[in-house]
Design a protein around this motif. Sequence first.
Motif, short mmCIF file in Angstrom:
data_model
loop_
_atom_site.label_atom_id
_atom_site.label_comp_id
_atom_site.label_asym_id
_atom_site.label_seq_id
_atom_site.Cartn_x
_atom_site.Cartn_y
_atom_site.Cartn_z
N ARG A 325 0.83 -1.21 0.00
CA ARG A 325 0.00 0.00 0.00
C ARG A 325 0.87 1.27 0.00
NH1 ARG A 325 -4.24 -0.17 4.64
NH2 ARG A 325 -5.03 1.63 3.45
N TYR A 326 1.49 1.55 1.14
CA TYR A 326 2.35 2.72 1.24
C TYR A 326 3.08 2.70 2.58
CZ TYR A 326 -1.94 4.35 3.60
OH TYR A 326 -3.04 4.46 4.40
N GLY A 327 4.01 3.63 2.71
CA GLY A 327 4.75 3.77 3.95
C GLY A 327 5.09 5.21 4.23
N VAL A 328 5.38 5.49 5.51
CA VAL A 328 5.75 6.84 5.95
C VAL A 328 6.92 6.74 6.93
CG1 VAL A 328 5.03 8.88 7.28
CG2 VAL A 328 3.41 7.79 5.69
N ARG A 329 7.95 7.54 6.69
CA ARG A 329 9.03 7.69 7.66
C ARG A 329 9.39 9.18 7.72
NH1 ARG A 329 12.03 4.39 5.72
NH2 ARG A 329 13.67 5.48 4.58
N ILE A 330 9.67 9.65 8.94
CA ILE A 330 10.11 11.03 9.15
C ILE A 330 11.37 10.97 9.99
CG2 ILE A 330 9.52 13.31 10.07
CD1 ILE A 330 6.53 12.41 9.90
N GLU A 331 12.44 11.60 9.52
CA GLU A 331 13.73 11.47 10.21
C GLU A 331 14.39 12.82 10.45
OE1 GLU A 331 17.98 9.09 9.69
OE2 GLU A 331 16.76 9.55 7.92
N ASP A 332 14.74 13.06 11.72
CA ASP A 332 15.56 14.19 12.12
C ASP A 332 16.83 13.66 12.77
OD1 ASP A 332 13.54 15.83 11.26
OD2 ASP A 332 12.83 16.38 13.25
N VAL A 333 17.76 14.57 13.07
CA VAL A 333 19.01 14.19 13.75
C VAL A 333 19.13 15.01 15.03
CG1 VAL A 333 21.53 14.23 13.60
CG2 VAL A 333 20.17 13.44 11.66
N LEU A 334 19.46 14.34 16.13
CA LEU A 334 19.47 14.95 17.46
C LEU A 334 20.86 14.92 18.08
CD1 LEU A 334 16.40 13.00 18.91
CD2 LEU A 334 16.33 15.12 17.58
N TYR A 335 21.22 15.99 18.76
CA TYR A 335 22.44 16.05 19.57
C TYR A 335 22.02 15.88 21.02
CZ TYR A 335 26.87 17.88 21.46
OH TYR A 335 28.08 18.03 22.13
N VAL A 336 22.52 14.85 21.68
CA VAL A 336 22.07 14.51 23.03
C VAL A 336 22.75 15.42 24.06
CG1 VAL A 336 21.90 12.67 24.75
CG2 VAL A 336 21.71 12.12 22.31
N THR A 337 21.93 16.03 24.91
CA THR A 337 22.44 16.90 25.97
C THR A 337 22.07 16.32 27.34
OG1 THR A 337 20.44 18.28 26.12
CG2 THR A 337 22.08 18.88 24.45
N GLU A 338 22.51 17.00 28.39
CA GLU A 338 22.25 16.53 29.74
C GLU A 338 20.76 16.53 30.05
OE1 GLU A 338 23.66 17.48 34.37
OE2 GLU A 338 24.26 18.80 32.71
N THR A 339 20.03 17.49 29.51
CA THR A 339 18.62 17.64 29.85
C THR A 339 17.66 17.26 28.73
OG1 THR A 339 18.71 19.97 29.18
CG2 THR A 339 19.12 19.47 31.50
N GLY A 340 18.18 16.94 27.55
CA GLY A 340 17.30 16.62 26.43
C GLY A 340 18.10 16.44 25.16
N SER A 341 17.73 17.19 24.13
CA SER A 341 18.47 17.09 22.87
C SER A 341 18.27 18.36 22.06
CB SER A 341 17.99 15.88 22.05
OG SER A 341 16.66 16.06 21.61
N GLU A 342 19.20 18.58 21.12
CA GLU A 342 19.08 19.66 20.15
C GLU A 342 18.80 19.02 18.80
OE1 GLU A 342 22.50 22.21 20.08
OE2 GLU A 342 22.76 22.07 22.26
N ASN A 343 17.72 19.43 18.17
CA ASN A 343 17.36 18.91 16.85
C ASN A 343 18.07 19.78 15.81
OD1 ASN A 343 16.14 18.08 14.45
ND2 ASN A 343 14.18 17.68 15.45
N ILE A 344 19.02 19.19 15.06
CA ILE A 344 19.78 19.98 14.10
C ILE A 344 19.13 19.98 12.71
CG2 ILE A 344 21.90 19.49 15.37
CD1 ILE A 344 22.79 17.74 13.00
N THR A 345 17.99 19.31 12.58
CA THR A 345 17.28 19.25 11.30
C THR A 345 16.23 20.37 11.27
OG1 THR A 345 17.56 16.87 11.30
CG2 THR A 345 15.98 17.77 9.73
N LYS A 346 16.22 21.14 10.19
CA LYS A 346 15.34 22.31 10.12
C LYS A 346 14.25 22.20 9.05
CE LYS A 346 17.53 24.25 13.43
NZ LYS A 346 16.90 24.22 14.79
N LEU A 347 14.22 21.13 8.27
CA LEU A 347 13.17 20.99 7.26
C LEU A 347 11.82 20.83 7.95
CD1 LEU A 347 14.82 18.55 4.70
CD2 LEU A 347 14.45 21.01 4.42
N PRO A 348 10.75 21.41 7.40
CA PRO A 348 9.42 21.29 8.01
C PRO A 348 8.93 19.83 7.98
CG PRO A 348 9.28 22.32 5.85
CD PRO A 348 10.74 22.24 6.18
N LYS A 349 8.04 19.52 8.93
CA LYS A 349 7.54 18.15 9.04
C LYS A 349 6.03 18.05 8.81
CE LYS A 349 9.77 17.51 12.97
NZ LYS A 349 10.32 16.87 14.18
N THR A 350 5.38 19.17 8.57
CA THR A 350 3.97 19.06 8.18
C THR A 350 3.90 18.38 6.83
OG1 THR A 350 4.12 21.29 7.26
CG2 THR A 350 3.22 21.08 9.50
#
Length: 354
Positions: A325-350
């Motif tokens: 039928r079909y498939g969907v994948r959405i991928e960003d890249v994260l930098y792991v920090t002490e309290t969470g992460s920084e998302n270095i991907t800026k393309l829209p996800k809508t």
Amino acid sequence: MSNIKKIRQAMPNFKCKAMLITNQINRLYATGFSSSAGALLVTESDAWFFIDSRYFEAAKEAIKNAHVELIANDETITDKVKKVIEDNNITSLGFEDDCVSYASYKQWTKALSAKMIPAYKLLTELRETKTRADLNKMIKAQRLAEKVFNEILPLINTDITEKDLAAEITYRAVKNGADDKSFDPIVVSGTKSSRPHGVPGNEKIGKGFLTIDFGVKLDGWCSDTTRTLCIGKPDEEMVKVYETVLKAQEEGIKTVRGGVKAIDVDAAARKVIEDAGYGEYFGHGFGHSIGLQVHESLKASPLSKDILPIGAVISAEPGIYLPGRYGVRIEDVLYVTETGSENITKLPKTLTIL
């Protein structure tokens, strides 16, 4: 601190007095110099980079924290290593057991007096964490990749083939300054979008979902991004699948921080997909670490035993794939920090509808 010094400091943990590095990516990590040949030998007090005449001049110019020695026509890397080992009374030598051929191992054990110690993990553990300088290089690669993506968007229609669109991605990456692609682009449309690692074909882009997974290499560092678009208006279930994947990614990202179990990150995303009734259609892990290779050692999956260290760079890429039928994948890249992460991907996800 230089990466050679980090290697030197880690050697006692593996009970080796020296470390022999022959893998191209590990040599790049240690020295900042990339070549298709050569070897680096790190001892407790010094380091040597052995290279043939093809790269000798460039290596001499680029490498500042090791002696660069020419391998003459009548010499081998083993000859060079043997001399240093004997001159420095080295009794134990770490080597990259995961990527050294059996033939090379046999050759070394026969020629070298030092005991050979499996120590590939020494390097993978060091490479798990990135400095802020490393991250800045990865961000540059990511921005270049995003520029490429925005350039190919106007080219997408039902008259271009999957293979042609993949070729445009590779061409525009190099044209915009990339060293290379970090892997062969995945461009799959219509029913083929249900294949997570589908191969672009000669068929024209079909109606329905179009998954584009691609990356570039810049100064040795990799990017990795996936976006799923829709050609034509999606039906109600397609929208539900897309929104489920996006929510799963967001929940997984919320869980990421230094010291967390990678399996827990995967579980947070997986629960969203399972609760929506698509659990059996998410067949891979939430993500993997990225750096000088597009797939490095850390994994966020149902089987992972990894703990995410501060400074790791990982992908966030859940998906749903309905066979035929079909498939969907959405991928960003994260930098792991002490309290969470920084998302270095800026393309829209809508969901982009073309």
